[in-house]
Structure formats: C-alpha cells, structure tokens
Enzyme design. Structure first.
Site, PDB file in Angstrom:
ATOM      1  N   ASP A  16       0.868  -1.175   0.000  1.00 15.00           N
ATOM      2  CA  ASP A  16       0.000   0.000   0.000  1.00 15.00           C
ATOM      3  C   ASP A  16       0.914   1.238   0.000  1.00 15.00           C
ATOM      4  OD1 ASP A  16      -2.395   1.563   0.525  1.00 15.00           O
ATOM      5  OD2 ASP A  16      -1.581   1.799   2.554  1.00 15.00           O
ATOM      6  N   ASP A  18      -0.230   5.117   0.832  1.00 12.25           N
ATOM      7  CA  ASP A  18      -0.540   6.089   1.894  1.00 12.25           C
ATOM      8  C   ASP A  18      -0.580   5.422   3.268  1.00 12.25           C
ATOM      9  OD1 ASP A  18      -0.952   8.276   0.065  1.00 12.25           O
ATOM     10  OD2 ASP A  18      -2.867   7.375  -0.470  1.00 12.25           O
ATOM     11  N   LYS A 192      -8.990  -2.775  -3.355  1.00 14.32           N
ATOM     12  CA  LYS A 192      -8.934  -3.539  -2.110  1.00 14.32           C
ATOM     13  C   LYS A 192     -10.149  -3.212  -1.257  1.00 14.32           C
ATOM     14  CE  LYS A 192      -4.930  -1.496  -1.477  1.00 14.32           C
ATOM     15  NZ  LYS A 192      -3.718  -0.966  -0.828  1.00 14.32           N
ATOM     16  N   ASP A 217      -1.599  -0.495   5.975  1.00 15.49           N
ATOM     17  CA  ASP A 217      -1.894   0.097   7.285  1.00 15.49           C
ATOM     18  C   ASP A 217      -3.382   0.039   7.643  1.00 15.49           C
ATOM     19  OD1 ASP A 217      -2.314   2.138   5.174  1.00 15.49           O
ATOM     20  OD2 ASP A 217      -2.908   3.397   6.862  1.00 15.49           O
TER      21      ASP A 217
HETATM   22 MG   LIG Z   1      -3.027   3.126   3.428  1.00 11.65          MG
END
Ligand SMILES: [Mg+2]
Length: 280
Positions: A16, A18, A192, A217
């Site tokens: 991922d 961000d 996702k 995250d």
């Molecule tokens: Mg993220």
C-alpha cells in the site's frame, strides 16, 4: 531477530502507499533500503493502491522525487483494475460514470465507452469513483439510473475517507454509502479489499502466492484483501490501524510491525540500526 522462515521466503511484496511507505509527500523511514534489498535479492515490489485520483505516471514522478526509481511494472491501481474488469465484462458496452474529468479521460484512453448522460438508453453499467468535482446533479442522475433500471453497479474503491493535508475528505466508499441510502443498492468494488489487483500482480509477476506478502496500514482494505486472496499480510502501524485493532481483528494480519523498517529488519535478518540513524 526471530528469523521467521515463512517471512524470509517472501519475494513479491504488494505494498500500500498512503500510511505504509508515505505520509503525504514524505517517505517513511526504511522504505528506500527495503525496496533496494527486494531488488537485490531478485524479488519485486508492486504498489497496489486504491487511490484513483492519481495516474501511474504521476506516481512514478513523485517516487522519483523521493529517490526511488520505478516504472509501470511497479504499480497496479484501482483504476487499472477497473479498466481490466470493464474490458473483460463490458466490451463495447456503455458505462455511466460518476467521477472526475481525468478519470473519464483515462477510461476513454483505454477504449471504454463512457457517458455522463443519465438518459442514455444504452447504459449497461454504473461506475462510481472518487470525485472531487462531485455535485448534487451527479448524485441525482446516478440515483435515477439505479432506481429505475436494471443495470450493473461498480465502484473503484471502498475507502470511506481519503487523507489530505488537513485530515480527511470523503472517498468513493462514502459516496456509495450516500447513494446506497437512496437506492438500497451497493456496488461491486474493484479496489482492495477486492482481490482483482492481487490477482493481476500474481499474474504479471512470476512468484507463488506463498512467496507473496501484502503490506498495508488498513485492516478493512489491505489486510482483508490478503485474507480474501489467500496471501499473507503484514500490518504496519504508521497509518490508520493500531496494534490493538490488528490483534482484535477477526481476519487479523499474519504479522504486525511498527513500520516497514521493522518489517525489513525481520525479513532480511538485519540488525536494527542504532537509534538516531538518518537512514531512509
Ligand atoms: Mg493506506
């Protein structure tokens, strides 16, 4: 070092962006070293991102500014997955799009037939995306189609919020929730936690599912995506989820690390750097 053998065998990393390797325009410590080590060991990293506001060319440029050289093979976005899905399932059919002008351009560039006219009788499918040019007319038009016709309903990504300088703004998932209250329908999401991007990454790179690790995250997108696709997952605590949430989650991650730096150390068996080291 625990020397987790299962982890050390990983060669394809689906990352991922961000909150995982970047916060805004800043690279999270350890990222560059980790990515270099993956390449040195004959592995590959692919950023899989739900962010459909930026093109892959934009990403290549912004990573270059951070000192990380990438090309198109290093990215799979929710827009890319959407285009592939539309090509496969709606070849030549007309798609009504709620999205930005640049998203419409990208679809057209990929030979997808699109319209923003809700009265067009040929619409086969409604597609909703993040839209920072959203207005009430677009919402009403989308509701009109979904309420009065039997058409398919897709959306690029389920994220409820998108991080921005001052905090968060509503993302595609929140727009779909708003529409959902009116039409009592929910879309099929392309990004996702849908598995399309993971399947493309596995198809385009020659590594097994067992050699693959999803790193992110967020529990309800990144980690759930791994759970659904049968790929191991690592939660990093540099973004949205906390360790407690990760541990309590029913589809909890296989690994929890404070950051990609710690993941890198555990994976490579390297000793942690002394604190205060300026490694990036
Ligand atoms: Mg993220």
């Amino acid at each position: 070092m625990s020397g987790d053998k299962r982890l050390m065998k990983k060669r394809l990393f689906l990352l991922d962006i961000d909150g995982t390797v970047c916060i805004g325009q800043r690279l999270i410590g350890g990222t560059r070293k980790f990515l270099e080590a993956i390449r040195d060991l004959g592995g590959q990293f692919v950023f899989i991102t739900n962010n459909s506001t930026r093109s892959i060319d934009d990403y290549i440029l912004s990573f270059q500014k951070l000192g990380i050289m990438t090309d198109h093979t290093n990215f799979i976005t929710a827009s890319f997955a959407t285009v592939q899905y539309l090509k496969k399932h709606y070849d030549g059919k007309l798609i009504y799009v709620l999205g930005t002008k640049s998203f419409l351009r990208e679809l057209k560039k990929n030979h997808i037939r699109v319209t923003i006219d809700c009265m067009d009788p040929d619409i086969a499918c409604v597609l909703v995306s993040y839209d920072n040019q959203l207005n009430y007319e677009k919402l009403e038009d989308t509701c009109r189609i979904l309420s009065t016709r039997e058409v398919d309903y897709l959306a690029t990504n389920q994220d409820y919020v998108c991080p921005i300088e001052f905090g968060y703004v509503p993302d595609c998932g929140a727009i779909c929730e708003m529409i959902g209250h009116a039409v009592k329908k929910a879309p099929k999401y392309m990004g996702k936690p849908g598995t399309a991007m993971v399947e493309y990454a596995l198809k385009l790179n020659h590594f097994s599912r067992e050699e693959t690790l999803i790193v992110g995250d967020r529990l309800y997108t990144d980690i759930l995506c791994g759970h659904k696709s049968g790929v191991d997952t690592a939660l990093v605590l540099t973004g949205e989820a906390t360790r407690e949430e990760g541990e309590a989650c029913e589809y909890g991650p296989d690994y929890i690390f404070s950051s990609v730096e710690e993941l890198y150390q555990e994976w490579s068996g390297e000793m942690p750097l002394p604190t205060g080291s300026a490694d990036m």
